[in-house]
Design a protein around this motif. Structure first.
Motif, PDB file in Angstrom:
ATOM      1  N   VAL A 123      -7.836  -8.489  -1.331  1.00 35.39           N
ATOM      2  CA  VAL A 123      -7.280  -7.423  -0.637  1.00 35.39           C
ATOM      3  C   VAL A 123      -7.699  -6.040  -1.248  1.00 35.39           C
ATOM      4  CG1 VAL A 123      -5.039  -5.999  -0.181  1.00 35.39           C
ATOM      5  CG2 VAL A 123      -5.051  -8.508  -0.055  1.00 35.39           C
ATOM      6  N   VAL A 124      -8.087  -5.090  -0.659  1.00 36.71           N
ATOM      7  CA  VAL A 124      -8.388  -3.716  -1.169  1.00 36.71           C
ATOM      8  C   VAL A 124      -7.557  -2.648  -0.539  1.00 36.71           C
ATOM      9  CG1 VAL A 124     -10.172  -1.825  -1.106  1.00 36.71           C
ATOM     10  CG2 VAL A 124     -10.972  -4.407  -1.070  1.00 36.71           C
TER      11      VAL A 124
ATOM     12  N   MET B 111     -12.327  -9.794   3.633  1.00 42.74           N
ATOM     13  CA  MET B 111     -11.982  -8.517   2.786  1.00 42.74           C
ATOM     14  C   MET B 111     -11.013  -7.957   3.606  1.00 42.74           C
ATOM     15  SD  MET B 111     -14.351  -5.347   1.149  1.00 42.74           S
ATOM     16  CE  MET B 111     -14.333  -4.249   2.450  1.00 42.74           C
ATOM     17  N   LEU B 112      -9.979  -7.649   3.279  1.00 50.85           N
ATOM     18  CA  LEU B 112      -8.589  -7.264   3.706  1.00 50.85           C
ATOM     19  C   LEU B 112      -8.254  -5.784   3.178  1.00 50.85           C
ATOM     20  CD1 LEU B 112      -6.092  -6.946   5.909  1.00 50.85           C
ATOM     21  CD2 LEU B 112      -5.009  -8.246   4.186  1.00 50.85           C
ATOM     22  N   VAL B 113      -8.667  -4.643   4.106  1.00 50.46           N
ATOM     23  CA  VAL B 113      -8.481  -3.325   3.506  1.00 50.46           C
ATOM     24  C   VAL B 113      -7.234  -2.748   4.178  1.00 50.46           C
ATOM     25  CG1 VAL B 113      -9.667  -0.821   3.138  1.00 50.46           C
ATOM     26  CG2 VAL B 113     -10.905  -3.001   3.630  1.00 50.46           C
ATOM     27  N   GLU B 114      -5.822  -2.873   3.111  1.00 49.72           N
ATOM     28  CA  GLU B 114      -4.793  -2.575   3.758  1.00 49.72           C
ATOM     29  C   GLU B 114      -3.785  -1.977   2.604  1.00 49.72           C
ATOM     30  OE1 GLU B 114      -1.505  -1.979   5.456  1.00 49.72           O
ATOM     31  OE2 GLU B 114      -2.866  -2.977   6.821  1.00 49.72           O
ATOM     32  N   ASP B 115      -3.133  -0.921   2.741  1.00 47.24           N
ATOM     33  CA  ASP B 115      -2.324  -0.300   1.895  1.00 47.24           C
ATOM     34  C   ASP B 115      -1.018  -0.725   1.598  1.00 47.24           C
ATOM     35  OD1 ASP B 115      -2.046   1.122   4.150  1.00 47.24           O
ATOM     36  OD2 ASP B 115      -1.360   2.856   3.012  1.00 47.24           O
ATOM     37  N   ASP B 116      -0.396  -1.536   2.686  1.00 51.05           N
ATOM     38  CA  ASP B 116       0.954  -2.041   2.689  1.00 51.05           C
ATOM     39  C   ASP B 116       0.813  -3.387   1.870  1.00 51.05           C
ATOM     40  OD1 ASP B 116       3.234  -3.341   3.371  1.00 51.05           O
ATOM     41  OD2 ASP B 116       3.380  -2.199   5.390  1.00 51.05           O
ATOM     42  N   PRO B 117       1.249  -3.449   0.862  1.00 49.69           N
ATOM     43  CA  PRO B 117       1.461  -4.671   0.174  1.00 49.69           C
ATOM     44  C   PRO B 117       2.124  -5.611   0.631  1.00 49.69           C
ATOM     45  CG  PRO B 117       2.910  -2.988  -1.017  1.00 49.69           C
ATOM     46  CD  PRO B 117       2.125  -2.507  -0.024  1.00 49.69           C
ATOM     47  N   LYS B 118       3.322  -5.685   1.228  1.00 55.22           N
ATOM     48  CA  LYS B 118       4.049  -6.574   2.239  1.00 55.22           C
ATOM     49  C   LYS B 118       3.012  -7.356   3.196  1.00 55.22           C
ATOM     50  CE  LYS B 118       8.763  -5.016   1.146  1.00 55.22           C
ATOM     51  NZ  LYS B 118      10.115  -4.684   1.739  1.00 55.22           N
TER      52      LYS B 118
ATOM     53  N   LEU C 244      -6.385   1.524   9.639  1.00 55.86           N
ATOM     54  CA  LEU C 244      -7.095   2.967   9.846  1.00 55.86           C
ATOM     55  C   LEU C 244      -6.490   3.911   8.817  1.00 55.86           C
ATOM     56  CD1 LEU C 244      -7.548   3.484  13.578  1.00 55.86           C
ATOM     57  CD2 LEU C 244      -8.908   2.532  11.690  1.00 55.86           C
ATOM     58  N   MET C 245      -5.034   3.919   8.857  1.00 58.32           N
ATOM     59  CA  MET C 245      -4.505   4.748   7.659  1.00 58.32           C
ATOM     60  C   MET C 245      -4.429   4.252   6.426  1.00 58.32           C
ATOM     61  SD  MET C 245      -1.478   6.149  10.666  1.00 58.32           S
ATOM     62  CE  MET C 245      -0.810   4.671  10.926  1.00 58.32           C
ATOM     63  N   LEU C 246      -5.628   4.876   5.776  1.00 55.14           N
ATOM     64  CA  LEU C 246      -5.575   4.599   4.408  1.00 55.14           C
ATOM     65  C   LEU C 246      -5.733   5.679   3.402  1.00 55.14           C
ATOM     66  CD1 LEU C 246      -8.566   1.870   5.108  1.00 55.14           C
ATOM     67  CD2 LEU C 246      -6.050   1.281   4.297  1.00 55.14           C
ATOM     68  N   PRO C 247      -4.953   5.509   1.944  1.00 50.25           N
ATOM     69  CA  PRO C 247      -5.493   6.521   1.070  1.00 50.25           C
ATOM     70  C   PRO C 247      -6.970   6.795   0.857  1.00 50.25           C
ATOM     71  CG  PRO C 247      -4.360   4.497   0.046  1.00 50.25           C
ATOM     72  CD  PRO C 247      -4.444   4.439   1.675  1.00 50.25           C
ATOM     73  N   GLY C 248      -7.383   7.766   0.504  1.00 49.33           N
ATOM     74  CA  GLY C 248      -8.620   7.773   0.006  1.00 49.33           C
ATOM     75  C   GLY C 248      -9.561   8.228   1.015  1.00 49.33           C
ATOM     76  N   LEU C 249      -9.479   7.459   1.974  1.00 49.52           N
ATOM     77  CA  LEU C 249     -10.400   7.688   2.959  1.00 49.52           C
ATOM     78  C   LEU C 249     -10.156   6.909   4.445  1.00 49.52           C
ATOM     79  CD1 LEU C 249     -13.454   8.700   3.525  1.00 49.52           C
ATOM     80  CD2 LEU C 249     -14.375   6.394   3.112  1.00 49.52           C
ATOM     81  N   ASP C 250     -10.129   7.645   5.473  1.00 48.26           N
ATOM     82  CA  ASP C 250      -9.649   7.109   6.753  1.00 48.26           C
ATOM     83  C   ASP C 250     -10.638   5.751   7.295  1.00 48.26           C
ATOM     84  OD1 ASP C 250      -8.271   7.595   9.569  1.00 48.26           O
ATOM     85  OD2 ASP C 250     -10.300   7.008   9.978  1.00 48.26           O
TER      86      ASP C 250
ATOM     87  N   LEU D 275     -12.548   2.809  -1.578  1.00 47.26           N
ATOM     88  CA  LEU D 275     -12.806   1.828  -2.342  1.00 47.26           C
ATOM     89  C   LEU D 275     -13.577   0.618  -1.569  1.00 47.26           C
ATOM     90  CD1 LEU D 275     -10.142   1.399  -4.955  1.00 47.26           C
ATOM     91  CD2 LEU D 275     -12.119   2.588  -5.353  1.00 47.26           C
ATOM     92  N   ALA D 276     -13.526   0.803  -0.193  1.00 44.58           N
ATOM     93  CA  ALA D 276     -13.925  -0.388   0.620  1.00 44.58           C
ATOM     94  C   ALA D 276     -15.353  -0.588   0.726  1.00 44.58           C
ATOM     95  CB  ALA D 276     -13.733  -0.052   2.007  1.00 44.58           C
TER      96      ALA D 276
END
Length: 228
Positions: free
Chosen positions: A30-31, A5-12, A53-59, A36-37
Protein backbone atom coordinates in the motif's frame (compact mmCIF):
# COMPACT_ATOMS: atom_id res chain seq x y z
CA UNK A 1 1.79 -15.16 -6.84
CA UNK A 2 1.35 -11.62 -8.20
CA UNK A 3 2.45 -8.41 -6.50
CA UNK A 4 0.00 -5.49 -6.40
CA UNK A 5 0.89 -1.89 -5.64
CA UNK A 6 -2.24 -0.25 -4.24
CA UNK A 7 -2.04 3.56 -4.24
CA UNK A 8 -4.90 4.55 -1.93
CA UNK A 9 -5.09 7.07 0.92
CA UNK A 10 -8.18 5.61 2.60
CA UNK A 11 -6.75 3.18 5.20
CA UNK A 12 -10.04 1.30 5.70
CA UNK A 13 -10.50 0.72 1.98
CA UNK A 14 -6.87 -0.23 1.39
CA UNK A 15 -7.02 -2.71 4.29
CA UNK A 16 -10.25 -4.22 2.92
CA UNK A 17 -8.78 -4.64 -0.56
CA UNK A 18 -5.45 -5.97 0.71
CA UNK A 19 -7.07 -8.50 3.05
CA UNK A 20 -9.29 -9.79 0.25
CA UNK A 21 -6.55 -10.06 -2.38
CA UNK A 22 -4.14 -11.81 -0.02
CA UNK A 23 -6.67 -14.65 0.25
CA UNK A 24 -6.26 -15.18 -3.48
CA UNK A 25 -2.46 -15.36 -3.44
CA UNK A 26 -1.71 -11.72 -4.18
CA UNK A 27 0.94 -9.75 -2.33
CA UNK A 28 -0.24 -6.19 -1.69
CA UNK A 29 1.93 -3.13 -0.99
CA UNK A 30 0.00 0.00 0.00
CA UNK A 31 1.20 3.49 -0.96
CA UNK A 32 -0.77 6.37 0.57
CA UNK A 33 0.51 9.34 -1.46
CA UNK A 34 0.55 10.06 -5.17
CA UNK A 35 3.94 11.78 -5.05
CA UNK A 36 5.50 8.58 -3.63
CA UNK A 37 4.01 6.26 -6.26
CA UNK A 38 6.85 6.35 -8.80
CA UNK A 39 9.62 5.87 -6.23
CA UNK A 40 7.78 3.03 -4.53
CA UNK A 41 7.01 1.51 -7.92
CA UNK A 42 10.74 1.18 -8.61
CA UNK A 43 11.30 -0.30 -5.13
CA UNK A 44 8.40 -2.74 -5.21
CA UNK A 45 8.48 -3.80 -8.90
CA UNK A 46 4.78 -4.82 -8.87
CA UNK A 47 3.02 -6.94 -11.47
CA UNK A 48 0.02 -4.59 -11.47
CA UNK A 49 -0.94 -1.19 -10.03
CA UNK A 50 -4.28 -0.10 -8.55
CA UNK A 51 -4.39 3.70 -8.54
CA UNK A 52 -6.82 6.03 -6.79
CA UNK A 53 -7.26 9.45 -8.41
CA UNK A 54 -7.80 11.78 -5.47
CA UNK A 55 -4.50 11.43 -3.62
CA UNK A 56 -2.42 13.71 -1.40
CA UNK A 57 0.79 15.01 -2.92
CA UNK A 58 0.00 14.23 -6.56
CA UNK A 59 -3.13 13.45 -8.56
CA UNK A 60 -3.51 9.81 -9.55
CA UNK A 61 -3.71 10.65 -13.25
CA UNK A 62 -0.28 12.26 -13.12
CA UNK A 63 1.13 9.42 -11.03
CA UNK A 64 -0.24 6.91 -13.56
CA UNK A 65 1.37 8.76 -16.47
CA UNK A 66 4.71 8.79 -14.64
CA UNK A 67 4.58 5.03 -14.17
CA UNK A 68 3.46 4.44 -17.74
CA UNK A 69 6.45 6.46 -18.99
CA UNK A 70 8.85 3.90 -17.50
CA UNK A 71 6.86 0.64 -17.57
CA UNK A 72 4.14 -1.28 -19.40
CA UNK A 73 2.83 -2.78 -16.15
CA UNK A 74 -1.01 -2.86 -16.14
CA UNK A 75 -2.65 0.03 -14.26
CA UNK A 76 -6.21 -0.10 -12.95
CA UNK A 77 -7.74 3.19 -11.81
CA UNK A 78 -10.10 2.90 -8.85
CA UNK A 79 -11.92 6.12 -8.02
CA UNK A 80 -15.04 7.66 -6.53
CA UNK A 81 -15.03 10.35 -9.23
CA UNK A 82 -17.77 9.40 -11.69
CA UNK A 83 -16.65 11.60 -14.56
CA UNK A 84 -16.36 10.52 -18.20
CA UNK A 85 -13.59 13.09 -18.71
CA UNK A 86 -11.54 11.47 -15.93
CA UNK A 87 -12.07 8.04 -17.47
CA UNK A 88 -10.99 9.22 -20.91
CA UNK A 89 -8.01 11.07 -19.45
CA UNK A 90 -6.96 8.08 -17.39
CA UNK A 91 -7.11 5.68 -20.31
CA UNK A 92 -5.35 8.11 -22.64
CA UNK A 93 -2.55 8.58 -20.10
CA UNK A 94 -1.83 4.89 -19.97
CA UNK A 95 -4.29 3.22 -17.60
CA UNK A 96 -5.61 -0.16 -18.75
CA UNK A 97 -8.92 -0.23 -16.88
CA UNK A 98 -11.12 2.15 -14.89
CA UNK A 99 -13.41 1.10 -12.03
CA UNK A 100 -15.72 3.31 -9.99
CA UNK A 101 -16.06 3.05 -6.22
CA UNK A 102 -17.74 1.42 -4.48
CA UNK A 103 -16.68 -1.88 -6.05
CA UNK A 104 -17.23 -5.38 -4.73
CA UNK A 105 -13.89 -7.06 -3.95
CA UNK A 106 -14.72 -10.06 -6.13
CA UNK A 107 -15.36 -7.74 -9.09
CA UNK A 108 -12.04 -5.99 -8.50
CA UNK A 109 -10.33 -9.40 -8.32
CA UNK A 110 -11.88 -10.41 -11.64
CA UNK A 111 -10.70 -7.18 -13.27
CA UNK A 112 -7.16 -7.70 -11.95
CA UNK A 113 -7.03 -11.25 -13.22
CA UNK A 114 -8.32 -10.18 -16.64
CA UNK A 115 -5.65 -7.49 -16.91
CA UNK A 116 -2.92 -9.90 -15.88
CA UNK A 117 -4.07 -12.46 -18.45
CA UNK A 118 -4.00 -9.83 -21.18
CA UNK A 119 -0.47 -8.70 -20.28
CA UNK A 120 1.10 -12.13 -19.80
CA UNK A 121 2.29 -14.08 -22.84
CA UNK A 122 -0.91 -14.62 -24.83
CA UNK A 123 -1.49 -17.60 -27.09
CA UNK A 124 -2.85 -17.22 -30.60
CA UNK A 125 -6.31 -18.28 -29.40
CA UNK A 126 -6.26 -15.67 -26.63
CA UNK A 127 -5.41 -12.97 -29.13
CA UNK A 128 -8.44 -14.06 -31.13
CA UNK A 129 -10.79 -13.55 -28.19
CA UNK A 130 -11.79 -10.21 -26.66
CA UNK A 131 -13.57 -10.12 -23.30
CA UNK A 132 -14.94 -7.15 -21.37
CA UNK A 133 -17.12 -8.06 -18.40
CA UNK A 134 -20.21 -9.82 -19.79
CA UNK A 135 -19.14 -9.24 -23.40
CA UNK A 136 -17.20 -11.97 -25.22
CA UNK A 137 -16.04 -11.76 -28.83
CA UNK A 138 -14.54 -14.60 -30.86
CA UNK A 139 -13.15 -13.04 -34.01
CA UNK A 140 -12.30 -16.29 -35.79
CA UNK A 141 -15.94 -17.41 -36.00
CA UNK A 142 -17.51 -13.94 -35.73
CA UNK A 143 -19.46 -14.79 -32.58
CA UNK A 144 -20.42 -12.03 -30.15
CA UNK A 145 -21.98 -12.98 -26.83
CA UNK A 146 -23.53 -10.31 -24.63
CA UNK A 147 -24.67 -11.56 -21.23
CA UNK A 148 -24.37 -15.09 -22.64
CA UNK A 149 -26.72 -14.34 -25.54
CA UNK A 150 -25.56 -14.12 -29.19
CA UNK A 151 -25.87 -10.71 -30.84
CA UNK A 152 -26.58 -10.49 -34.55
CA UNK A 153 -24.76 -7.71 -36.44
CA UNK A 154 -24.61 -7.00 -40.13
CA UNK A 155 -21.21 -6.84 -41.80
CA UNK A 156 -20.70 -3.09 -41.38
CA UNK A 157 -21.87 -3.12 -37.75
CA UNK A 158 -19.55 -6.03 -37.00
CA UNK A 159 -16.54 -4.27 -38.53
CA UNK A 160 -17.25 -1.10 -36.57
CA UNK A 161 -17.84 -2.97 -33.31
CA UNK A 162 -14.59 -4.95 -33.64
CA UNK A 163 -12.68 -1.79 -34.52
CA UNK A 164 -14.00 -0.05 -31.41
CA UNK A 165 -13.39 -3.08 -29.17
CA UNK A 166 -9.83 -3.56 -30.42
CA UNK A 167 -9.20 0.11 -29.61
CA UNK A 168 -10.82 -0.08 -26.15
CA UNK A 169 -9.86 2.91 -24.05
CA UNK A 170 -8.87 5.01 -27.07
CA UNK A 171 -10.90 7.73 -28.71
CA UNK A 172 -11.49 7.05 -32.42
CA UNK A 173 -12.56 9.98 -34.57
CA UNK A 174 -15.11 9.55 -37.34
CA UNK A 175 -12.27 10.06 -39.79
CA UNK A 176 -10.21 7.29 -38.15
CA UNK A 177 -13.16 4.94 -38.38
CA UNK A 178 -14.05 5.70 -41.99
CA UNK A 179 -10.44 5.42 -43.14
CA UNK A 180 -10.00 2.04 -41.44
CA UNK A 181 -13.38 0.66 -42.51
CA UNK A 182 -13.76 2.06 -46.02
CA UNK A 183 -10.57 3.84 -46.96
CA UNK A 184 -12.34 7.20 -47.23
CA UNK A 185 -11.99 10.35 -45.16
CA UNK A 186 -14.74 12.02 -43.16
CA UNK A 187 -16.26 14.94 -45.09
CA UNK A 188 -18.09 16.45 -42.15
CA UNK A 189 -21.46 15.31 -43.50
CA UNK A 190 -21.36 11.51 -43.54
CA UNK A 191 -23.61 10.27 -40.70
CA UNK A 192 -23.27 6.54 -41.39
CA UNK A 193 -20.93 5.97 -38.43
CA UNK A 194 -23.24 7.85 -36.05
CA UNK A 195 -26.21 5.80 -37.27
CA UNK A 196 -24.34 2.52 -36.80
CA UNK A 197 -23.21 3.51 -33.30
CA UNK A 198 -26.84 4.28 -32.46
CA UNK A 199 -27.88 0.79 -33.63
CA UNK A 200 -25.04 -0.84 -31.69
CA UNK A 201 -26.08 0.95 -28.51
CA UNK A 202 -29.61 -0.43 -28.86
CA UNK A 203 -28.34 -3.97 -29.35
CA UNK A 204 -26.09 -3.78 -26.29
CA UNK A 205 -28.50 -2.05 -23.87
CA UNK A 206 -26.50 1.16 -23.96
CA UNK A 207 -29.25 3.75 -23.69
CA UNK A 208 -27.03 5.97 -21.52
CA UNK A 209 -24.06 5.73 -23.92
CA UNK A 210 -21.80 4.37 -21.20
CA UNK A 211 -20.42 1.42 -23.16
CA UNK A 212 -19.76 3.31 -26.38
CA UNK A 213 -19.17 6.87 -25.26
CA UNK A 214 -19.43 10.00 -27.37
CA UNK A 215 -16.44 12.24 -26.71
CA UNK A 216 -17.56 15.67 -27.80
CA UNK A 217 -15.69 17.12 -30.79
CA UNK A 218 -13.43 14.04 -30.87
CA UNK A 219 -15.26 10.81 -31.65
CA UNK A 220 -16.17 7.57 -29.92
CA UNK A 221 -14.66 5.64 -27.02
CA UNK A 222 -15.30 1.96 -26.29
CA UNK A 223 -15.24 1.84 -22.48
CA UNK A 224 -13.63 -1.44 -21.31
CA UNK A 225 -15.03 -1.09 -17.78
CA UNK A 226 -18.75 -0.68 -18.62
CA UNK A 227 -19.68 -4.13 -19.97
CA UNK A 228 -21.26 -5.61 -16.85
Amino acid sequence: MFRVMLVEDDPKLSALIADYLVRYEFTVDVVERGDLALTRFHDIAPDIVIMDLMLPGLDGLVASSQIRAVSKVPILILTARDDAFDEVSGLEQGADDYVNKPVQPRVLLARLRALLRRTQHPTVSELDVLSFGALHISKSDRIILWREQPVSLNSAEYKLFILLAESAGQVLSRNDILVKMRGIEFDGLNRSIDNMVSRLRKKFDDADSEKIKTVRSEGYLFSPSSWH
